[in-house]
Each structure stands twice: as C-alpha cells, then as structure tokens.
Design a protein around this motif. Structure first.
Motif, PDB file in Angstrom:
ATOM      1  N   UNK A 199       5.222   3.737 -13.519  1.00 32.33           N
ATOM      2  CA  UNK A 199       4.206   4.751 -13.812  1.00 32.33           C
ATOM      3  C   UNK A 199       2.839   4.372 -13.247  1.00 32.33           C
ATOM      4  N   UNK A 200       2.505   3.088 -13.284  1.00 28.90           N
ATOM      5  CA  UNK A 200       1.152   2.649 -12.949  1.00 28.90           C
ATOM      6  C   UNK A 200       0.943   2.328 -11.469  1.00 28.90           C
ATOM      7  N   UNK A 201       1.946   1.749 -10.821  1.00 26.79           N
ATOM      8  CA  UNK A 201       1.753   1.301  -9.437  1.00 26.79           C
ATOM      9  C   UNK A 201       1.374   2.438  -8.484  1.00 26.79           C
ATOM     10  N   UNK A 202       1.999   3.631  -8.576  1.00 27.32           N
ATOM     11  CA  UNK A 202       1.581   4.699  -7.644  1.00 27.32           C
ATOM     12  C   UNK A 202       0.095   5.026  -7.697  1.00 27.32           C
ATOM     13  N   UNK A 242       0.800  -1.219   0.000  1.00 29.41           N
ATOM     14  CA  UNK A 242       0.000   0.000   0.000  1.00 29.41           C
ATOM     15  C   UNK A 242       0.829   1.263   0.000  1.00 29.41           C
ATOM     16  N   UNK A 243       2.133   1.124   0.091  1.00 30.66           N
ATOM     17  CA  UNK A 243       3.094   2.205  -0.114  1.00 30.66           C
ATOM     18  C   UNK A 243       4.129   1.695  -1.111  1.00 30.66           C
ATOM     19  N   UNK A 244       4.852   2.606  -1.754  1.00 29.50           N
ATOM     20  CA  UNK A 244       5.819   2.133  -2.746  1.00 29.50           C
ATOM     21  C   UNK A 244       6.817   1.168  -2.118  1.00 29.50           C
ATOM     22  N   UNK A 245       7.225   1.464  -0.860  1.00 26.14           N
ATOM     23  CA  UNK A 245       8.147   0.586  -0.145  1.00 26.14           C
ATOM     24  C   UNK A 245       7.639   0.391   1.275  1.00 26.14           C
TER      25      UNK A 245
END
Length: 418
Positions: free
Chosen positions: A315-318, A252-255
């Motif tokens: 590009x898409x995951x955020x 749910x967060x990038x890392x």
C-alpha cells in the motif's frame, strides 16, 4: 550492560562464520532511516538491511498490522489450509503486473529462485536454464548454479545443478563489449550459445537480474532485455526476472523490468516485500504456474505475520516512487562530483546506487574498505558490492536531508583516498 565486543566474541564462538560482517556494530534498535547500537551510537542506514526495510525500521503501520495479526494467529501452514490474508496480498501484488498471474509464497529470495526454476522446467518440459556471469541469485544449491558474483560463493560446493550455463552479462567493462554491448551479447547467444553449446529447443528459461546488485550495481543497456525477449519468445523460452533486490520500488518503479520495455514470464521477489519479516514470492503468468498438487510447497511460505506486513508495504511503496527517483538522481549527481582519481563511475536507478572505485585500472578493494570504514566511523552504514563498489540502498522513506548528509560523508571519504 554487555558490550559490543563481548557480543562479537560470543558470535564467533557460537555461530558459523560463513558470512561477512562489514563493521563491528551490534544493533540495538532502529527508527525510520536511523540505527542505534547497544552503546547508544546513532547511524544513518544506507543499506536498509540489504534492501529489506523499504519503509524503514519499526514502521508504525507495519508494527500495528503485525500486532493485530499476532492476536489472531501466528501460523497455520498455507500449504495445507486457507486464510484470507494470502489472497488479499496476492490480489494487491498481482495488480502491479501487466499480465494475469498467480503467486507462490516463499520465505526468502533463494527459495523464490528455486521455485521459479522448478516452475520453468516443469511447464516447458525442458531441462536447460541459462544465467549470467556476475549475478547473485542465492546460495542454496539450485540458485547457486546461477550465482557467480564471487568465486568463494561456489567454491567447494560442486556438483551444482546440472543443465545450466552462465553467459556474459551486457556489462560495458566486459571485453566482449566493444561498441554496442547489447547487440554483441545477443550475437554471442545466437551465434555461439545456440549453435555450439545448447540448442534453443532444449532451453526452459533464461534467468537474470534486471540490475546486477551484489555484482556491482551493473545497469544493462536500455535495449538489451527487449532484444533478449525477442529471442526467447521466438524459441519458446521463458524469461525469469530476479527482482529480489530491485523489486518493490527500489529503482523508482515497482519493478526494475519496467525501465527496460520488457515483460518477463516469471518474477522472483523477497527482501522488501515483507517489510522486515521473512517473505518471498514467485509471480508468474497464470498458464505457467501449473505445478501439480504435492510437487512443491513451503511450511512457512506466506506466514500470516509476514503477509500482514506485506499488505502495508504494497500500500505504501507506490506512494514513494517519485521520491525514490528524485532522491536517487540527486545521490548519483552528488557522488559523481567527488574529486577523486579513484572514482571510476557512479551508476544505478532510484535508491540502488553504486560508486565504483578503481586504481591503476583495476578494482580498488583497499579503497572500498577505507571508504566504508571511514563512513562507519562517522555514523553511516553503507556496504560494498562487486569487487570495489560502494553500494547505497537506504530505506525508501529516508528523508532527503538525512540521505544527503550520509551521501556527503561517503563522498568525502572517497575524496580522502590516496
């Protein structure tokens, strides 16, 4: 047409059987969060190829990007030549980090860990690296020194990388954890590891998973890593976060380290970053990424086809992070409501969820097998973790109705346990 049974039998004859398959399913193709076997049966994918296909199977944007790159060139080793795609992906990747950094590309998670260990040792000019019991960092000999989620992973391969120690992870089930698990493990480090085993002046780095995935989806106390960071900063020790499974939006967060109010020095990546193609990376603070020319390289690391896929992923995951957080909480809530005396705990963050099964106070491995097999027979592909944990980590793009249909099937299979 060849049958699944025929493929499985040929597999046994021709491939080294050093890895475990969860079910007798032979994949033919996939689309989004669905998988189809060679007999045409449909399955809901609740493992995403072990956390790899974050954007789902046959993602059209990834297919287009890879096709366009394939018409230009497949490969031209980044270790000896230059190409622009390596820079554009690195620029995008670094934009997610709270420090000025540099990138080294690899092909897999274990390669990323190997590179991180070399970087840490070379930069600090120290030899010891400390890991945590129950972790999984890979199976090559360097990373294997820090992998200990199952004894079979290490058995028969000694001697492993020297100058390494494994210490307890802040797992509430650990006998060392009685009241304040985070502080108790920190006390163990300061009062025993540093005073009895190795002086902190000799330690290059600690390496850890922010959430232990293969070990059973173990989420540490919120304040553990900030306390550990205080120790490492005071003693000039680097912090390596293995985000191979947890990184690129999975929690749910990038890392995942973003959940714990800590900033590591080095982060290892793989799995989801390539969107299904082999790609890994090490991201470290600029001043740390200082290996000299010729000391480390990878022929295929940063392959242009994989980088083209990675551009799409980054590009898409955020855009998916709110969806991942929302759906993960809903899955945890639904699994937690299972009416079963064998459901010990449901835990996780985002779309990395573990439902632990226990019987008579011990891991219920037979129960795990029954739940996974029952779910498989009903069209759901989930896998296990730890000794008896149902691991749920679908593609990040999975639709809510499909995810909850699969979750309810898993829940019902848990409730069938006797």
């Amino acid at each position: 047409m060849v049958s699944s049974n025929e493929i499985i039998e040929e597999d046994k004859k021709m491939l080294m059987q050093s890895f475990k398959r969860w079910y007798p399913v032979v994949i033919d193709h996939g689309k989004g969060s669905l998988i189809y076997d060679i007999e045409g049966k449909e399955y809901i994918d609740m493992n995403a190829g072990i956390g790899v296909v974050a954007l789902g199977h046959s993602n059209e944007k990834i297919v287009k990007a890879v096709e366009e790159q394939a018409r230009k060139f497949f490969h031209y080793s980044l270790t000896d030549f230059y190409y622009e795609k390596a820079i554009s992906v690195a620029r995008r990747l670094l934009s997610f980090f709270p420090f000025k950094g540099k990138v080294f590309y690899t092909n897999s998670g274990t390669e990323s860990v190997e590179a991180a260990i070399k970087i840490a040792r070379h930069h600090t000019k120290k030899e010891y690296v400390i890991g945590f019991v129950n972790s999984f960092h890979g199976r090559t000999l360097g990373s294997l020194a820090f992998t200990s989620s199952k004894a079979v992973q290490r058995s028969g391969f000694s001697p492993l990388l020297p100058s390494t120690f494994l210490i307890p992870y802040p797992d509430p089930r650990n006998p060392l954890c009685r009241e304040d698990c985070a502080s108790e493990i920190i006390s163990y480090i300061e009062d025993w590891l540093f005073k009895k085993i190795v002086d902190p002046s000799e330690i290059a780095a600690f390496i850890m998973e922010p959430i232990q995935g293969e070990g059973g989806v173990i989420v540490p106390p919120d304040d553990f890593f900030s306390q550990l960071r205080s120790i490492t900063s005071k003693n000039g020790i680097l912090m390596i976060m293995d985000e191979v499974q947890t990184g690129i939006g999975r929690t749910g967060k990038m890392f995942a380290f973003e959940h714990f109010n800590v900033v590591p020095d080095i982060v290892t990546l793989a799995k989801a970053i390539g969107g299904g193609l082999p790609l890994g990376a090490v991201v470290g603070r600029e001043e740390i990424m200082d290996l000299p020319y010729g000391s480390h390289a990878s022929t295929f690391g940063g392959n242009p086809l994989a980088l083209a896929a990675s551009e799409v992923v980054l590009d898409e995951v955020p855009k998916l992070l709110d969806h991942v957080s929302y759906l993960g909480k809903k899955i945890i809530e639904e699994l937690s409501s299972a009416l079963s005396p064998f459901l010990y705990e449901v835990r996780g963050k985002g779309l990395l969820v573990g439902a632990e099964l226990r019987k008579d106070g011990k891991p219920y491995e037979e129960g795990l097998a029954k739940v996974l097999d029952g779910s498989f027979n009903r069209g759901v592909l989930a896998i296990g973790a730890g000794e008896s944990v149902v691991r749920v980590e679908p593609p990040l793009v999975i639709e809510e109705d499909i995810a909850m249909k699969a979750t309810n099937i898993i829940k019902e299979e848990i409730e069938k346990l006797r």
